[in-house]
Design a protein around this motif. Structure first.
Motif, PDB file in Angstrom:
ATOM      1  N   LYS B 235       0.818  -1.208  -0.058  1.00 48.35           N
ATOM      2  CA  LYS B 235       0.028   0.016   0.060  1.00 48.35           C
ATOM      3  C   LYS B 235       0.958   1.134   0.053  1.00 48.35           C
ATOM      4  CE  LYS B 235      -1.167  -0.218   4.960  1.00 48.35           C
ATOM      5  NZ  LYS B 235      -0.366   1.013   5.766  1.00 48.35           N
ATOM      6  N   SER B 236       0.096   2.550  -0.469  1.00 50.32           N
ATOM      7  CA  SER B 236       0.956   3.560  -0.714  1.00 50.32           C
ATOM      8  C   SER B 236       0.092   4.739  -0.474  1.00 50.32           C
ATOM      9  CB  SER B 236       1.753   3.633  -1.931  1.00 50.32           C
ATOM     10  OG  SER B 236       2.334   5.036  -2.405  1.00 50.32           O
ATOM     11  N   GLY B 237       0.711   5.673   0.190  1.00 51.09           N
ATOM     12  CA  GLY B 237      -0.512   6.838   0.711  1.00 51.09           C
ATOM     13  C   GLY B 237       0.474   8.206   0.502  1.00 51.09           C
ATOM     14  N   GLU B 238      -0.421   9.270   0.508  1.00 48.86           N
ATOM     15  CA  GLU B 238       0.270  10.687   0.614  1.00 48.86           C
ATOM     16  C   GLU B 238      -0.767  11.362   0.980  1.00 48.86           C
ATOM     17  OE1 GLU B 238       0.778  11.330  -3.829  1.00 48.86           O
ATOM     18  OE2 GLU B 238      -0.745  12.953  -3.628  1.00 48.86           O
ATOM     19  N   SER B 239      -0.427  12.511   1.791  1.00 50.10           N
ATOM     20  CA  SER B 239      -1.204  13.431   2.414  1.00 50.10           C
ATOM     21  C   SER B 239      -0.497  14.791   1.989  1.00 50.10           C
ATOM     22  CB  SER B 239      -1.151  13.349   3.897  1.00 50.10           C
ATOM     23  OG  SER B 239      -1.814  14.354   4.472  1.00 50.10           O
ATOM     24  N   LYS B 240      -1.425  15.664   1.244  1.00 44.39           N
ATOM     25  CA  LYS B 240      -0.875  17.076   0.926  1.00 44.39           C
ATOM     26  C   LYS B 240      -1.564  18.034   1.758  1.00 44.39           C
ATOM     27  CE  LYS B 240      -2.318  19.331  -2.658  1.00 44.39           C
ATOM     28  NZ  LYS B 240      -2.430  19.786  -3.923  1.00 44.39           N
ATOM     29  N   ASP B 241      -0.577  18.885   2.420  1.00 43.00           N
ATOM     30  CA  ASP B 241      -1.106  19.993   3.108  1.00 43.00           C
ATOM     31  C   ASP B 241      -1.731  21.320   2.372  1.00 43.00           C
ATOM     32  OD1 ASP B 241      -0.070  21.173   6.191  1.00 43.00           O
ATOM     33  OD2 ASP B 241      -0.768  22.832   4.645  1.00 43.00           O
ATOM     34  N   ASN B 242      -2.697  21.487   2.523  1.00 43.03           N
ATOM     35  CA  ASN B 242      -3.458  22.486   1.531  1.00 43.03           C
ATOM     36  C   ASN B 242      -2.860  23.840   1.682  1.00 43.03           C
ATOM     37  OD1 ASN B 242      -5.036  20.679   0.316  1.00 43.03           O
ATOM     38  ND2 ASN B 242      -6.644  20.820   1.841  1.00 43.03           N
ATOM     39  N   VAL B 243      -2.299  24.245   2.715  1.00 42.00           N
ATOM     40  CA  VAL B 243      -1.567  25.366   2.903  1.00 42.00           C
ATOM     41  C   VAL B 243      -0.398  25.615   2.339  1.00 42.00           C
ATOM     42  CG1 VAL B 243      -0.907  27.289   4.632  1.00 42.00           C
ATOM     43  CG2 VAL B 243      -2.951  25.881   4.912  1.00 42.00           C
ATOM     44  N   THR B 244       0.695  24.433   2.896  1.00 38.58           N
ATOM     45  CA  THR B 244       2.086  24.664   2.235  1.00 38.58           C
ATOM     46  C   THR B 244       2.128  23.795   1.099  1.00 38.58           C
ATOM     47  OG1 THR B 244       2.653  22.447   3.521  1.00 38.58           O
ATOM     48  CG2 THR B 244       2.877  24.596   4.655  1.00 38.58           C
ATOM     49  N   SER B 248       3.353  14.423   1.842  1.00 39.14           N
ATOM     50  CA  SER B 248       4.080  13.657   2.907  1.00 39.14           C
ATOM     51  C   SER B 248       3.780  12.039   2.356  1.00 39.14           C
ATOM     52  CB  SER B 248       3.550  13.794   4.205  1.00 39.14           C
ATOM     53  OG  SER B 248       3.856  12.740   5.140  1.00 39.14           O
ATOM     54  N   THR B 249       4.659  11.232   2.265  1.00 39.48           N
ATOM     55  CA  THR B 249       4.482  10.054   1.411  1.00 39.48           C
ATOM     56  C   THR B 249       5.030   8.819   2.358  1.00 39.48           C
ATOM     57  OG1 THR B 249       6.302   9.963   0.011  1.00 39.48           O
ATOM     58  CG2 THR B 249       4.328  11.151  -0.753  1.00 39.48           C
ATOM     59  N   GLN B 250       4.561   7.698   2.183  1.00 46.71           N
ATOM     60  CA  GLN B 250       4.982   6.350   2.703  1.00 46.71           C
ATOM     61  C   GLN B 250       4.481   5.390   2.100  1.00 46.71           C
ATOM     62  OE1 GLN B 250       4.549   5.908   7.020  1.00 46.71           O
ATOM     63  NE2 GLN B 250       6.728   5.159   7.137  1.00 46.71           N
ATOM     64  N   ASP B 251       5.098   4.109   1.873  1.00 52.46           N
ATOM     65  CA  ASP B 251       4.911   2.934   1.350  1.00 52.46           C
ATOM     66  C   ASP B 251       4.926   2.069   2.382  1.00 52.46           C
ATOM     67  OD1 ASP B 251       4.421   4.350  -1.104  1.00 52.46           O
ATOM     68  OD2 ASP B 251       6.530   3.503  -1.956  1.00 52.46           O
ATOM     69  N   SER B 252       4.274   0.579   2.243  1.00 49.79           N
ATOM     70  CA  SER B 252       4.135  -0.441   3.305  1.00 49.79           C
ATOM     71  C   SER B 252       3.926  -1.721   2.435  1.00 49.79           C
ATOM     72  CB  SER B 252       3.272  -0.119   4.256  1.00 49.79           C
ATOM     73  OG  SER B 252       3.126   1.197   4.793  1.00 49.79           O
ATOM     74  N   TYR B 253       4.396  -2.767   2.899  1.00 51.54           N
ATOM     75  CA  TYR B 253       3.861  -3.955   2.608  1.00 51.54           C
ATOM     76  C   TYR B 253       3.862  -4.971   3.721  1.00 51.54           C
ATOM     77  CZ  TYR B 253       8.821  -5.343   2.677  1.00 51.54           C
ATOM     78  OH  TYR B 253      10.065  -5.931   3.046  1.00 51.54           O
ATOM     79  N   SER B 254       3.209  -6.168   3.342  1.00 54.77           N
ATOM     80  CA  SER B 254       2.789  -6.953   4.109  1.00 54.77           C
ATOM     81  C   SER B 254       2.676  -8.359   3.535  1.00 54.77           C
ATOM     82  CB  SER B 254       1.302  -6.832   4.932  1.00 54.77           C
ATOM     83  OG  SER B 254       1.184  -7.802   5.699  1.00 54.77           O
ATOM     84  N   VAL B 255       3.483  -9.261   4.056  1.00 54.45           N
ATOM     85  CA  VAL B 255       3.543 -10.843   3.758  1.00 54.45           C
ATOM     86  C   VAL B 255       3.261 -11.708   4.830  1.00 54.45           C
ATOM     87  CG1 VAL B 255       4.899 -12.437   2.276  1.00 54.45           C
ATOM     88  CG2 VAL B 255       5.469 -10.059   1.669  1.00 54.45           C
TER      89      VAL B 255
END
Lengths: 331, 331, 331
Positions: B235-244, B248-255
């Protein structure tokens, strides 16, 4: 994934039992309650049980029980009483070897304090009116074993944890490593006439405070001829401050007589908290006693009752009469 | 008033089902939990379902489910867990066209994250241990559609609202117009052997904060010969600050591998949160990983288990061993 | 102890009924709700009933009912709604002489205010939108008697207590001696066509404040030919400050017409709070009115509905349109 894959909630050969107690009473706590006046107390609660056999000699059982439906439970940070999980809530295993429960249960000693020695109406002195805190009542984070009947003898052992002294003190998540307790009780019935009870409880960092405690109880119940019955118990406890090394002690006793004329029953109880000593010196005005009488009538499984208690607390500085009329039944 | 007058609560051709899960475990969270030590966690809960056919092809159903009976739920402002309505609680319609639910449900993507990719014991990194918040779990104010099986393919779509960031954040009443999310999942099973999973979730003003988020998940489950199974997800996700406008991103995995020898099962899982980047620059000491093994035994519908997890969180600054032994069953 | 000894929870010839209401709606409160936007409201709740005959002419019954499953109940200090005991929760006795309930129930006058005169969607003015507080709704510490039908006539009487004005205001434990209320209603049905309703309620130290209150309601319901129905009520209340001796007064009325064409029903309601006077002087901008229409369709016991209300509150300073679409059913 495989053929053996398992998902919670998919198997339905368990039966669920909904049970409860309906208990309403009108009570006037007297002058000590200030401007409160008579109030209705609804101590009804609902619970759920579910279980089935796991093996030939292990049955799994569980119970979730809510609190009194009309009370704010300050110990839970002000949560209304009717939240599931406030009273005995556990998962257990049982067989002819006894039963063991994990979760939130009565401690073995408090179980005896509460029944048969607190009814009718002695709790304000006997249960929670003392000046030394040395036993829990219902405690989370507990493992408790109850033996089967061994020729009239049963016993129970419990060990548990406590947490810091925050408001959320009864939940499991905030346990503190240093605070734990251990307790037990033993009950022996002779010739179906007399039952002897003994209990003890000892704790390190009781209730998250830096004190170590120890207490014990000895009591009996006797079924006498002609409808009479008699019960009595003595308990004694101490709490030692781990910093000052000072001990705080107090003894208490409770005596209850009852008489049944058919469905009509009478109970008369007397209890006292004796001298409270701190470091061997008596603290003034700490003695409490209550004398309480109850008339009740068993009719088709219901027990309406009237109870009048004379309370004389804190060395006579708090005298009051508490009157309660109520009805309760289990379902 | 008239012959057609209708009053709630008067018609009783509905059946009510009481269901639940009993789940107790003893867990030691290790050094990171400080002075907590081993605790009993009672994640049991009770729920209710009721419904019946409305028309030939619309069945109405509802569910009310309480929270874990021994937990304080801080997200609800400190309310004890055993309050009804804390877990999936909704009213829905279903037919051969699928089902739609209104209320509080899992988001489609989180449903995949939680199962099958978080068990055994990977949640502290995989579920809620990441450094970018880009998905909800169970969310009120949600409308969710689940398709029927279309030749091995199912999908789900959900849209929902969130509120300001007060304590009461999971209740419907305090929603904020600007905060909403949309998500879905798709699942495709091939030859009863392999299931592919995909999910996504995107939000404006995620959790009431002034950030927009997006994330997706891709995964598979495979049932292998001789009792083996394998599952894995990224899984992969990002969060964008609407002001600045900073991302911000990070990937993860699980097996996760599993093996069943009759009733005896083994699971071994590994999960990792990879580099956490803010504005394209790696933040130090944010990686997490957990390796966790579980032994379990299915006996007459019960699944006692033992689980040991090695946690290595925040770039190795938080290493710990978590041991849990437990039992759970649905009823 | 003796042969007659009784312990709660041991007798199981009681049956327990689990009942409830499922009620979901999507509502947009309009501009007045600020940034809230449309929300899902889940007003579903679960209850329990248990009882059986005590004597030939006394049946004991009890009810415990939880609150709405998705609402924070600020009146209970922020407790989530789904706590048992928030709605009508009591123990009662009934026979051919009527029924008496002890606990938490609707007051006789509020029962009329709520039904049939508040539906569809008039409550924000009629129920709780007025400027004089002179009636409770659901009240703990209440004893309420309801008569049997006496040739088309029924009546109810209730007396109860209140507490100080803390957050925990609905629980029994914190009652204040000086705060009590008394109320009643009477209902008379003529020729199965017209029902007349009357109610009153008077209180000393209403809601713990130093005011005495009095109010009454007069209303009717008529079942007209060809599927038409009409209902209307007038209520009037006053609150007298015990210190300043100043009276605060307000009158209100509600009129509701309905029409059923088979399973399809229409309701149109209008309600108004009239001039609010304090010390005989009209206070500016206090009038409220709502006109609300509802379309509903009865299908196999379900009643999906659409409701649109034009609210015009506080002398026209708060105008808004509230739209709600929902579904509810009792089980």
């Amino acid at each position: 994934m495989g053929a053996n894959a398992y998902e919670i909630g998919q198997n339905n050969d368990f039966s669920v039992e909904v049970y409860g107690v309906a208990a309403i009473s009108m009570v006037d706590y007297g002058k000590l309650a200030g401007k409160q006046g008579p109030v209705l107390e609804n101590e009804s609660r609902i619970g759920f049980r579910a279980g089935k056999a796991m093996t030939d000699n292990i049955e799994v059982f569980m119970q979730i029980e809510g609190g009194y439906v009309d009370n704010i439970d300050w110990a839970h940070g002000g949560v209304a009483g009717g939240t599931l999980g406030q009273r005995d809530t556990f998962i257990g295993l049982k067989g002819d070897w006894g039963k063991v429960r994990f979760g939130r249960v009565l401690t073995p000693m408090y179980e005896l304090i509460d029944w048969p020695y607190a009814n009718p109406g002695l709790g304000a002195s006997w249960d929670w009116g003392g000046d030394v805190a040395y036993y829990y009542d219902r405690q989370s984070n507990t493992v408790r074993y109850d033996s089967p009947s061994l020729g009239g003898l049963t016993f129970a052992l419990a060990a548990g944890r406590d947490d810091d002294s925050s408001n959320a003190k009864s939940t499991s998540g905030s346990a503190t490593k240093d605070s734990y307790y251990f307790g037990g009780n033993v009950n022996y019935t002779i010739a179906d006439m007399v039952t002897l009870h003994g209990g003890f409880e000892t704790a390190d960092k009781f209730a998250g405070n830096d004190v170590d405690t120890f207490g014990y109880l000895l009591g009996f119940e006797a079924s006498l001829p002609a409808g009479f019955g008699l019960a009595g118990a003595f308990k004694s406890g101490e709490s030692k401050d781990n910093v000052t090394k000072i001990k705080s002690t107090q003894d208490s006793y409770s005596v209850i007589g009852q008489y049944w004329a058919g469905s009509l029953g009478f109970k008369l109880g007397y209890t006292a908290n004796l001298e409270h000593e701190v470091g061997g010196v008596k603290v003034k005005d700490m003695e409490d006693n209550i004398v309480s009488g109850q008339v009740m009538y068993v009719v088709n499984g219901f027990v309406p009752y009237l109870r009048v208690a004379e309370r004389d607390l804190d060395g006579g500085s708090k005298k009051d009469t508490v009157v309660r009329v109520g009805l309760e039944y289990g379902f």
